[in-house]
Design a protein around this motif. Structure first.
Motif, PDB file in Angstrom:
ATOM      1  N   MET A 129      -7.101  15.991  -0.190  1.00  0.00           N
ATOM      2  CA  MET A 129      -7.360  14.859   0.694  1.00  0.00           C
ATOM      3  C   MET A 129      -6.985  13.567  -0.018  1.00  0.00           C
ATOM      4  SD  MET A 129      -9.454  12.111   1.462  1.00  0.00           S
ATOM      5  CE  MET A 129     -10.938  12.356   0.492  1.00  0.00           C
ATOM      6  N   ARG A 130      -6.226  12.733   0.665  1.00  0.00           N
ATOM      7  CA  ARG A 130      -5.864  11.431   0.115  1.00  0.00           C
ATOM      8  C   ARG A 130      -6.196  10.346   1.137  1.00  0.00           C
ATOM      9  NH1 ARG A 130      -1.157  10.950  -4.137  1.00  0.00           N
ATOM     10  NH2 ARG A 130      -2.732   9.441  -4.763  1.00  0.00           N
ATOM     11  N   PRO A 131      -6.533   9.149   0.682  1.00  0.00           N
ATOM     12  CA  PRO A 131      -6.847   8.066   1.618  1.00  0.00           C
ATOM     13  C   PRO A 131      -5.650   7.716   2.483  1.00  0.00           C
ATOM     14  CG  PRO A 131      -7.565   7.525  -0.618  1.00  0.00           C
ATOM     15  CD  PRO A 131      -6.713   8.746  -0.721  1.00  0.00           C
ATOM     16  N   ALA A 132      -5.928   7.066   3.597  1.00  0.00           N
ATOM     17  CA  ALA A 132      -4.852   6.658   4.500  1.00  0.00           C
ATOM     18  C   ALA A 132      -3.844   5.772   3.782  1.00  0.00           C
ATOM     19  CB  ALA A 132      -5.424   5.933   5.706  1.00  0.00           C
ATOM     20  N   LYS A 133      -4.327   4.917   2.895  1.00  0.00           N
ATOM     21  CA  LYS A 133      -3.441   4.113   2.054  1.00  0.00           C
ATOM     22  C   LYS A 133      -4.242   3.526   0.899  1.00  0.00           C
ATOM     23  CE  LYS A 133      -3.620   0.064   5.158  1.00  0.00           C
ATOM     24  NZ  LYS A 133      -4.267   0.702   6.314  1.00  0.00           N
ATOM     25  N   GLU A 134      -3.499   3.174  -0.165  1.00  0.00           N
ATOM     26  CA  GLU A 134      -4.113   2.605  -1.361  1.00  0.00           C
ATOM     27  C   GLU A 134      -3.263   1.457  -1.887  1.00  0.00           C
ATOM     28  OE1 GLU A 134      -6.172   5.877  -3.917  1.00  0.00           O
ATOM     29  OE2 GLU A 134      -4.306   6.746  -3.187  1.00  0.00           O
ATOM     30  N   LEU A 135      -3.906   0.391  -2.312  1.00  0.00           N
ATOM     31  CA  LEU A 135      -3.200  -0.769  -2.847  1.00  0.00           C
ATOM     32  C   LEU A 135      -2.497  -0.398  -4.150  1.00  0.00           C
ATOM     33  CD1 LEU A 135      -2.764  -3.889  -2.490  1.00  0.00           C
ATOM     34  CD2 LEU A 135      -4.670  -4.180  -4.098  1.00  0.00           C
ATOM     35  N   LYS A 136      -1.205  -0.723  -4.236  1.00  0.00           N
ATOM     36  CA  LYS A 136      -0.435  -0.412  -5.440  1.00  0.00           C
ATOM     37  C   LYS A 136       0.325  -1.609  -5.996  1.00  0.00           C
ATOM     38  CE  LYS A 136      -1.712   3.842  -5.577  1.00  0.00           C
ATOM     39  NZ  LYS A 136      -2.650   4.281  -6.643  1.00  0.00           N
ATOM     40  N   LEU A 180       5.493   3.586   1.663  1.00  0.00           N
ATOM     41  CA  LEU A 180       5.079   2.277   1.155  1.00  0.00           C
ATOM     42  C   LEU A 180       5.047   1.289   2.307  1.00  0.00           C
ATOM     43  CD1 LEU A 180       7.202   2.100  -2.122  1.00  0.00           C
ATOM     44  CD2 LEU A 180       4.826   2.827  -1.873  1.00  0.00           C
ATOM     45  N   ARG A 181       4.018   0.456   2.334  1.00  0.00           N
ATOM     46  CA  ARG A 181       3.834  -0.509   3.428  1.00  0.00           C
ATOM     47  C   ARG A 181       3.582  -1.896   2.855  1.00  0.00           C
ATOM     48  NH1 ARG A 181       1.077   4.259   4.803  1.00  0.00           N
ATOM     49  NH2 ARG A 181       1.663   5.129   6.843  1.00  0.00           N
ATOM     50  N   ASN A 182       4.254  -2.902   3.405  1.00  0.00           N
ATOM     51  CA  ASN A 182       3.879  -4.267   3.066  1.00  0.00           C
ATOM     52  C   ASN A 182       2.888  -4.761   4.122  1.00  0.00           C
ATOM     53  OD1 ASN A 182       5.789  -4.484   5.134  1.00  0.00           O
ATOM     54  ND2 ASN A 182       6.763  -6.322   4.292  1.00  0.00           N
ATOM     55  N   ALA A 183       1.933  -5.563   3.695  1.00  0.00           N
ATOM     56  CA  ALA A 183       0.824  -5.894   4.576  1.00  0.00           C
ATOM     57  C   ALA A 183       0.205  -7.234   4.193  1.00  0.00           C
ATOM     58  CB  ALA A 183      -0.243  -4.799   4.508  1.00  0.00           C
ATOM     59  N   ALA A 184      -0.422  -7.867   5.180  1.00  0.00           N
ATOM     60  CA  ALA A 184      -1.189  -9.092   4.957  1.00  0.00           C
ATOM     61  C   ALA A 184      -2.648  -8.772   4.683  1.00  0.00           C
ATOM     62  CB  ALA A 184      -1.070 -10.023   6.160  1.00  0.00           C
ATOM     63  N   TYR A 188       0.848  -1.194   0.000  1.00  0.00           N
ATOM     64  CA  TYR A 188       0.000   0.000   0.000  1.00  0.00           C
ATOM     65  C   TYR A 188       0.882   1.242   0.000  1.00  0.00           C
ATOM     66  CZ  TYR A 188      -3.806  -3.155   1.321  1.00  0.00           C
ATOM     67  OH  TYR A 188      -4.740  -4.171   1.342  1.00  0.00           O
ATOM     68  N   ALA A 189       0.361   2.311  -0.575  1.00  0.00           N
ATOM     69  CA  ALA A 189       1.082   3.581  -0.617  1.00  0.00           C
ATOM     70  C   ALA A 189       0.236   4.682  -0.010  1.00  0.00           C
ATOM     71  CB  ALA A 189       1.445   3.937  -2.053  1.00  0.00           C
ATOM     72  N   SER A 190       0.897   5.673   0.541  1.00  0.00           N
ATOM     73  CA  SER A 190       0.192   6.842   1.071  1.00  0.00           C
ATOM     74  C   SER A 190       1.069   8.071   0.920  1.00  0.00           C
ATOM     75  CB  SER A 190      -0.178   6.642   2.543  1.00  0.00           C
ATOM     76  OG  SER A 190       0.973   6.472   3.337  1.00  0.00           O
TER      77      SER A 190
END
Length: 727
Positions: free
Chosen positions: A659-666, A709-713, A650-652
């Motif tokens: 205004m942008r979302p807290a995070k978005e799948l990229k 950038l965040r890696n996430a499950a 996800y990116a933020s």
């Protein structure tokens, strides 16, 4: 002359003394222009509208065949009568049912999506179809939408990435994928006229990207317009959507087809981007005076405008060029494959998608998997254990060669002598546009199920929704977020007499789960098609380790969903207009940004194994606008069984001018690991994909500054983060 494709008998209006042959060594564009030059104006107009329920005109004089279409996107629909909606009652049109597209999206596996596309494309080709009406990529905005099961979830990036290989797989067979429903068809209630109001930003960031990916990267050969209106124009002939965006900005060179009966005006149909008008107003024969095929907006009225000089012939020629281009890509392609139908490979593909798409939502104290000899008496409860779930749902209903029900799968796996079955409830027969009350005594079914549960060692409750009207079905939305037919109460009563309960939910939508805390195991089982029972049994027993992830969020209650949080004007509207007040905050973007905890987050799914994520890293710290960010981290299977994990990035943008979302799948990937194995996961994120749609410039903008950038499950399970700079 070699490589003769077809005989072209007469050029234009002049009879020729010698037959004219078309050399298939020419490029498609040369062949299109050659064929176009030989056609009369009447023949050209005829190609722009239906001649039957599922076909449009060819040019018999020139050997140009008709175009035949079939509903998808989960299987090739049975043959329909030429001029009526009744089944043709052929004996050779029973297909393989593939899992619904929500299940495909839940696999998070693009390579499996390609396998799905190839298989269904082969079935369509064998049945001599030229256009398969799918895939559907409308965004999951509300869990009440009746057609969500046909789509790929709430995230535009996921929907696009999964649609691209599906489209390519279908079209490898010389069958055009028809991506639908373009655009903003996010509800079934009032779908034929509701006018959607939303910002340009929401349009471009949420509701169009999957279509754009389908066109620019998937190379889709056809697009289906949607029934609803957008800014006062029906989407099947909408100047902004079709002319300016689809054919202008995206350079779409294929055919725009109406949804059936989606055209409403000749002038708009002519000038606003429509190419082929399909319809269902009439049987074409006895009701011809009402609105026969020759009366369609792109039929005689179109021809009349042309002959009066009210329409340039160039407008007609653009439509026909597109139709001819599709024809040369499909039914006049020299080396078109022959296709295959209901074969072992297709069954295997259907089962693999089902197995990888099933989502394990809860597994308290590793209740699952269970061995085949672990329990002596097994109660299977719920109508969906035995009901055909390939039927109903509207246009996606299927006539299948075979269907292994969940009950069949349990009996084959555990032994029929161990299994006791009770329906528990009855929903009544499936009928398009109508709810038909069941005939069975509901209390008797209820009581028998509770008794069976009390006497059993374990209970498999197979419930959820089905494809009846006002459930997961075309032409009607759900009317409640809870499970229908008193299922919640039935589960609660079963739990009072037996705590060993596994709930399997067949649905294409999220549902409320008031009983969740008391149930040891829950699986989201979707609509799994012909191999449903085999896939479920394989996951239950651990033959297959579950790896599906949710393609949409499950709210605790309906009001937690973004569309519903703003009241009825936001959904379903006032019967004339609907206002997307949540703007770009759809799905997990809403839950994350507003800090509302969902019941289950987007991207969530458990495994019988466990996975350890390493810290995310990038190849450098600063990037330019046209660069690609290379992301990497380690992933280790720390469990005792082989498994797969759908990793997500996800990116933020912490400080943005809008205004942008807290995070978005990229980015995402399906990673398969042996027990104890470690892999380095390498993914890429294009800097241009970090842009927002700038309403001041009507274009995409990537701002300089910090991005994370965040890696996430899952959207709610971030493992680590890294900051980068964009210049």
């Amino acid at each position: 002359m070699t490589a003769i494709l077809c005989l072209l008998g007469i050029a234009g209006m002049q009879a020729q003394t010698k037959p004219v042959y078309l050399d298939n060594r020419k490029t498609i564009e040369q062949r299109v222009e050659d064929a176009l030059s030989r056609m009369t104006i009447e023949e050209k107009v005829a190609m722009c509208h239906a001649q039957s329920k599922f076909s449009s005109h060819g040019v018999p004089r020139l050997g140009i065949p008709e175009i035949w279409m079939s509903d998808g996107p989960h299987g090739v629909r049975e043959e329909i009568e030429w001029d009526a909606w009744g089944a043709a009652k052929w004996t050779n049109d029973s297909c393989t049912a593939f899992p619904a597209l929500t299940c495909l999206a839940a696999t998070f596996n693009p390579s499996l999506s390609h396998e799905y596309g190839v298989a269904i494309g082969e079935e369509a080709r064998y049945r001599r179809k030229d256009i398969l009406l799918g895939p559907g990529v409308n965004i999951y905005r509300t869990p009440l939408n009746g057609r969500n099961f046909e789509y790929m979830g709430e995230d535009p990036y996921l929907a696009g990435r999964m649609a691209i290989p599906y489209i390519k797989g279908v079209q490898e067979n010389g069958v055009a994928a028809c991506v639908k429903h373009y655009a903003l068809n996010n509800q079934e209630v009032w779908r034929g006229h509701i006018n959607v109001n939303l910002s340009d930003r929401a349009l471009h960031e949420i509701y169009l990207p999957a279509f754009k990916a389908a066109v620019e990267e998937g190379g889709a050969w056809s697009i289906m317009g949607s029934y609803n209106q957008f800014r006062g124009e029906h989407c099947c002939h909408n100047d902004l959507l079709l002319n300016k965006i689809l054919k202008g900005d995206w350079k779409f060179d294929g055919v725009v087809v109406t949804d059936w009966g989606g055209a409403h005006d000749t002038k708009q149909s002519v000038f606003n981007g429509l190419d082929i008008e399909m319809g269902s107003y009439t049987n074409g024969l006895s009701s011809r005076a009402m609105f026969g095929y020759e009366d369609f907006y792109l039929a005689k009225p179109f021809l009349t405008m042309l002959k009066k000089g009210e329409v340039p012939v160039s407008v007609l020629d653009d439509k026909v060029r597109r139709i001819l281009r599709l024809t040369f890509r499909t039914n006049m392609m020299p080396d078109r494959p022959y296709g295959r139908f209901v074969c072992n490979d297709h069954s295997t593909a259907a089962r693999r998608v089902a197995e990888e798409g099933i989502v394990l939502l809860k597994n308290e104290k590793q209740f699952l998997p269970i061995s085949t000899n672990q329990y002596k008496k097994i109660a299977v409860i719920g109508e969906n254990a035995s009901r055909s779930l390939t039927e109903g749902g509207g246009s996606s209903t299927l006539k299948v060669k075979y269907e292994v029900s969940p009950l069949d799968g349990f009996k084959q796996t555990f032994g029929a002598d161990k299994v006791v079955y009770c329906k528990g409830y009855s929903s009544g027969p499936s009928m398009y546009g109508r709810v038909i009350a069941p005939k069975e005594n509901q209390q008797q079914l209820f009581d028998a199920a509770v008794k069976a549960a009390k006497d059993a060692d374990i209970v498999f409750f197979v419930g959820g929704l089905n494809k009846n009207h006002q459930q997961d079905c075309e032409a009607g939305d759900r009317i409640t977020y809870n499970l229908p037919f008193n299922q919640d109460k039935l589960i609660e009563e079963i739990l009072k007499v037996n705590k060993n309960v596994v709930v399997l939910l067949a649905s294409g939508n999220a549902v409320a789960m008031p009983w969740l805390k008391d149930v040891p195991a829950v699986l989201q089982a979707w609509y799994l098609g012909s191999e449903s029972g085999n896939a479920i049994a394989n996951v239950i027993t651990g033959k297959v380790n579950p790896s599906g992830k949710l393609p949409f969020s499950f709210p605790v209650k309906l009001e937690d969903n973004a569309a519903h949080s703003f009241g009825k004007l936001s959904y379903p509207g006032d019967s004339t207009n609907v206002f997307y007040k949540e703007d770009i905050l759809v799905g997990y973007r809403w839950f994350d940004t507003k800090k509302i905890k969902p019941l289950f987050p987007f991207g969530y799914g458990l495994s019988y194994s466990t996975f350890e994520y390493g810290k995310i890293a990038t190849d450098k710290k600063t990037y330019g606008q046209d660069e690609t960010i290379k992301v990497s981290f380690t992933l280790k299977n720390t469990g005792k069984v082989d498994g797969a994990e759908a990793v997500q990035v996800y990116a933020s943008q912490p400080k943005a001018s809008v205004m942008r979302p807290a995070k978005e799948l990229k980015a995402f990937a399906k990673v398969f690991l042996k027990a104890g194995e470690t892999q380095t996961v390498a993914l890429e994120v294009k800097v241009k994909d970090l842009a927002f749609y700038n309403e001041k410039t009507n274009n995409w903008t990537v701002e300089s500054g910090e991005f994370v950038l965040r890696n996430a499950a899952s959207a709610a399970d971030v493992k680590s983060s890294v900051s980068i700079q964009i210049k």
